[in-house]
Design a protein around this motif. Structure first.
Motif, mmCIF file in Angstrom:
data_model
loop_
_atom_site.group_PDB
_atom_site.id
_atom_site.type_symbol
_atom_site.label_atom_id
_atom_site.label_comp_id
_atom_site.label_asym_id
_atom_site.label_seq_id
_atom_site.Cartn_x
_atom_site.Cartn_y
_atom_site.Cartn_z
ATOM 1 N N VAL A 170 0.837 -1.202 0.000
ATOM 2 C CA VAL A 170 0.000 0.000 0.000
ATOM 3 C C VAL A 170 0.874 1.255 0.000
ATOM 4 N N ASN A 171 1.905 1.265 0.824
ATOM 5 C CA ASN A 171 2.767 2.440 0.893
ATOM 6 C C ASN A 171 3.696 2.576 -0.313
ATOM 7 N N SER A 172 4.065 1.438 -0.918
ATOM 8 C CA SER A 172 4.863 1.500 -2.147
ATOM 9 C C SER A 172 4.078 2.221 -3.221
ATOM 10 N N ILE A 173 2.817 1.848 -3.335
ATOM 11 C CA ILE A 173 1.993 2.464 -4.375
ATOM 12 C C ILE A 173 1.816 3.950 -4.080
ATOM 13 N N LYS A 174 1.610 4.254 -2.792
ATOM 14 C CA LYS A 174 1.495 5.661 -2.400
ATOM 15 C C LYS A 174 2.761 6.427 -2.800
ATOM 16 N N ALA A 175 3.917 5.816 -2.514
ATOM 17 C CA ALA A 175 5.183 6.494 -2.810
ATOM 18 C C ALA A 175 5.343 6.717 -4.309
ATOM 19 N N ILE A 176 5.014 5.675 -5.091
ATOM 20 C CA ILE A 176 5.132 5.818 -6.548
ATOM 21 C C ILE A 176 4.129 6.852 -7.045
ATOM 22 N N ALA A 177 2.943 6.823 -6.467
ATOM 23 C CA ALA A 177 1.909 7.780 -6.875
ATOM 24 C C ALA A 177 2.416 9.204 -6.685
ATOM 25 N N GLN A 178 3.070 9.438 -5.543
ATOM 26 C CA GLN A 178 3.609 10.774 -5.295
ATOM 27 C C GLN A 178 4.691 11.134 -6.306
ATOM 28 N N ASN A 222 -2.795 8.958 -9.350
ATOM 29 C CA ASN A 222 -3.886 9.011 -8.401
ATOM 30 C C ASN A 222 -3.643 8.033 -7.238
ATOM 31 N N PRO A 223 -3.735 8.501 -6.000
ATOM 32 C CA PRO A 223 -3.486 7.589 -4.880
ATOM 33 C C PRO A 223 -4.498 6.452 -4.800
ATOM 34 N N ALA A 224 -5.569 6.537 -5.575
ATOM 35 C CA ALA A 224 -6.566 5.464 -5.542
ATOM 36 C C ALA A 224 -5.985 4.124 -6.008
ATOM 37 N N TRP A 225 -4.812 4.151 -6.627
ATOM 38 C CA TRP A 225 -4.181 2.884 -7.030
ATOM 39 C C TRP A 225 -3.880 2.001 -5.831
ATOM 40 N N LYS A 226 -3.909 2.606 -4.643
ATOM 41 C CA LYS A 226 -3.780 1.811 -3.417
ATOM 42 C C LYS A 226 -4.785 0.663 -3.371
ATOM 43 N N LEU A 227 -5.843 0.828 -4.128
ATOM 44 C CA LEU A 227 -6.878 -0.200 -4.198
ATOM 45 C C LEU A 227 -6.271 -1.577 -4.485
ATOM 46 N N VAL A 228 -5.175 -1.586 -5.255
ATOM 47 C CA VAL A 228 -4.504 -2.852 -5.551
ATOM 48 C C VAL A 228 -4.173 -3.563 -4.236
ATOM 49 N N GLY A 229 -3.651 -2.790 -3.291
ATOM 50 C CA GLY A 229 -3.312 -3.366 -1.991
ATOM 51 C C GLY A 229 -4.553 -3.863 -1.266
ATOM 52 N N LEU A 236 -2.499 -2.434 -15.524
ATOM 53 C CA LEU A 236 -2.901 -1.093 -15.955
ATOM 54 C C LEU A 236 -1.982 -0.040 -15.361
ATOM 55 N N MET A 237 -1.614 -0.257 -14.109
ATOM 56 C CA MET A 237 -0.743 0.718 -13.455
ATOM 57 C C MET A 237 0.607 0.785 -14.174
ATOM 58 N N ALA A 238 1.191 -0.412 -14.435
ATOM 59 C CA ALA A 238 2.498 -0.427 -15.096
ATOM 60 C C ALA A 238 2.374 -0.021 -16.563
ATOM 61 N N GLY A 239 1.293 -0.435 -17.210
ATOM 62 C CA GLY A 239 1.170 -0.221 -18.647
ATOM 63 C C GLY A 239 0.724 1.179 -19.030
ATOM 64 N N TRP A 240 0.010 1.846 -18.146
ATOM 65 C CA TRP A 240 -0.602 3.106 -18.545
ATOM 66 C C TRP A 240 -0.242 4.313 -17.703
ATOM 67 N N VAL A 241 0.126 4.122 -16.444
ATOM 68 C CA VAL A 241 0.297 5.335 -15.643
ATOM 69 C C VAL A 241 1.690 5.556 -15.052
#
Ligand code: TRP
Length: 470
Positions: free
Chosen positions: A91-99, A104-111, A424-429
């Motif tokens: 969850v925090n990795s995604i947050k860090a990458i998002a920043q 969008n921090p909503a990618w945390k949804l993956v976690g 989607l995260m890796a491929g698009w954002v």
């Protein structure tokens, strides 16, 4: 938390805490051990043969292998990459990458998908782990020796019909998992993987060797490897896709968590391929061990979740030193299931620690006990509630017990969904240059991977989902 410098030692420290200075796996080997420990489990030995049997063999196996190669390996690479780039718990990795990359921090949804999936999977996984524990006693007692298929089948039905026994072994399995997760130190366990996994492999080879003497090995090999597409259904394709995720421990950010401890200089592609090849090899060996016994004894390939417990004991009852090999086999199976079970509970506990500020013991106890309680529903669906199909009014879920539904919903829906989000995260954002740097592949190979996660995986998962909904 210490970083071990000797090449052979496994990761030394706990997998907890994201703000503390994070230790790294001491070597490529240590990461492979941990990831293999998670991937190789009941999915390979219990689930692969029975879903293959239920779905008609060869064509299903082919689709499963394609899913591993085209979807599983690229997604594993993406998960490990996101974890290493993020450097924290999922969850925090995604947050860090998002920043960093401005997503969008909503990618945390993956976690979040991962935490839910891990929780639901572990509840029934532990029940099956309990079956394996129970079979240590069954084989060690020698009661299998020279038994007929009917007698072996009766022993298995006897186990299923007894909620008390099932509950006891489910409790023991869950306690084993909670113990390791609560302690947070897994180095010893990872080192054990390096001995016990090869041992499991050797024992499987021994059973395959025995299976070759049954005279039905050729029939089994044909069943597994000669595709008959008339037997493949759309739901079979969904099961193959879901199983590719399940067996590689993908779609719930486990590999992301492990990837965050991977030193920068280690190749993500090579390690992901190694883990996937080992995992697939174990599954195929299990198939080659079990199906000759199925055919030699006139059993039903589509017998369902009991398949290995109705076939392997027959082999152990007939082969020389069968009680010894059988006991060893089930001990090693418990171990494989144990290391996988740990990787199912770990993300939930980590999340509770980080987000809710609970300490590790309390969060392990809390999550473990709720998961254990949910497991009771799976136990009852094997006996008292065997005819209870809560969602039976949906054609696709007709006749599915709570246990079947948990398995179906997690493996075939949640995990592919988690994988889709990762793709989607890796491929698009995510930032492409950052990913290029992280994966350190040749431009051609990078583009192959990129096109796969950007287009092929989302389309494949989407098409399989849509077809099955219709
Ligand atoms: N891969 C394991 C098996 O085949 C099960 C498992 C462990 C898993 N951790 C996971 C499945 C995480 C999905 C996600 O037995």
């Amino acid at each position: 938390m210490s970083v071990s410098s000797s090449g052979s030692a496994a990761y030394s420290g706990s997998l907890e805490g994201s703000n503390a200075q994070r230790g790294l796996w001491s070597s490529r080997f240590a990461f492979i051990l941990a990831a293999t420990g998670s991937a190789v489990g009941l999915g390979n030995i219990w689930k692969f043969p029975y879903v293959t049997g239920e779905n008609g063999g060869g064509a299903f196996v082919l689709v499963y292998l394609l899913c591993i190669a085209i979807i599983g390996i690229p997604i594993m690479m993406a998960e490990v990459m996101i974890g290493r780039r993020g450097g924290h718990s999922p969850v925090n990795s995604i947050k860090a990458i998002a920043q960093r990359d401005g997503l969008n921090p909503a990618w945390k949804l993956v976690g979040a998908v991962g935490i839910l999936a891990g929780f639901l999977i572990l509840s029934f996984y532990s029940v099956i782990g309990g079956w394996a524990i129970s079979y240590v006693g069954t084989t060690a007692s020698g009661q299998l020796s020279g038994q007929t298929a009917d007698a072996v089948g009766a022993i298995f039905s006897g186990l299923l019909s007894n909620p008390g026994t099932l509950l006891l072994w489910h409790t023991v399995f869950m306690a084993l998992v909670m113990l390791v997760v609560a302690k947070g130190v897994r180095s010893g366990l990872e080192r054990a993987v390096s001995i016990l996994m090869p041992a499991l492999f050797v024992l499987l080879l021994i059973v395959v060797g025995y299976a070759m003497t049954t005279g039905h090995f050729g029939q089994a090999a044909a069943f597994l490897f000669q595709p008959d597409f008339s037997k493949l259904t759309t739901s079979g394709v969904l099961v193959a896709l879901g199983h590719a995720f399940f067996t590689l421990s993908l779609g719930m950010a486990v590999m992301m968590a492990y990837g965050s401890y991977l030193p920068k200089k280690i190749s993500i592609a090579k390690t992901s391929i190694t883990v996937s090849v080992i995992d697939t090899g174990v599954a195929l060996l299990a198939g080659l061990a079990i199906f000759p016994i199925v055919f030699a004894n006139g059993l039903e390939p589509g017998a369902g979740p009991g398949l290995i417990f109705q076939t392997l004991p027959l082999a152990f009852g007939q082969m020389p030193m069968g009680s010894l090999f059988g006991t060893l086999f089930f001990v090693l199976l418990i171990f494989a299931a144990w290391t996988s079970g740990i990787s199912l509970l770990e993300p939930i506990v980590e999340w509770l620690e980080e987000q809710k500020g609970m300490n590790r013991t309390v969060s392990t106890l809390g999550a473990g006990v709720v998961c254990w309680a949910l497991g009771i529903a799976s136990i009852l669906s094997l006996n008292l509630w065997a005819d209870f199909a809560p969602l039976g009014f949906i054609p696709m879920l007709e006749g599915k017990t709570i246990f079947d539904l948990l398995d179906f919903f997690t493996a075939n829906i949640l995990l592919p969904l988690g994988g889709l989000l990762v793709a989607l995260m890796a491929g698009w954002v995510m930032s492409k240059p950052a990913m290029e740097k992280e994966l350190a592949l040749s431009p051609g190979t990078f583009n192959l991977w990129f096109v796969t996660v950007r287009f092929i995986t989302p389309i494949a998962v989407g098409v399989v989902f849509i077809y099955n909904l219709m």
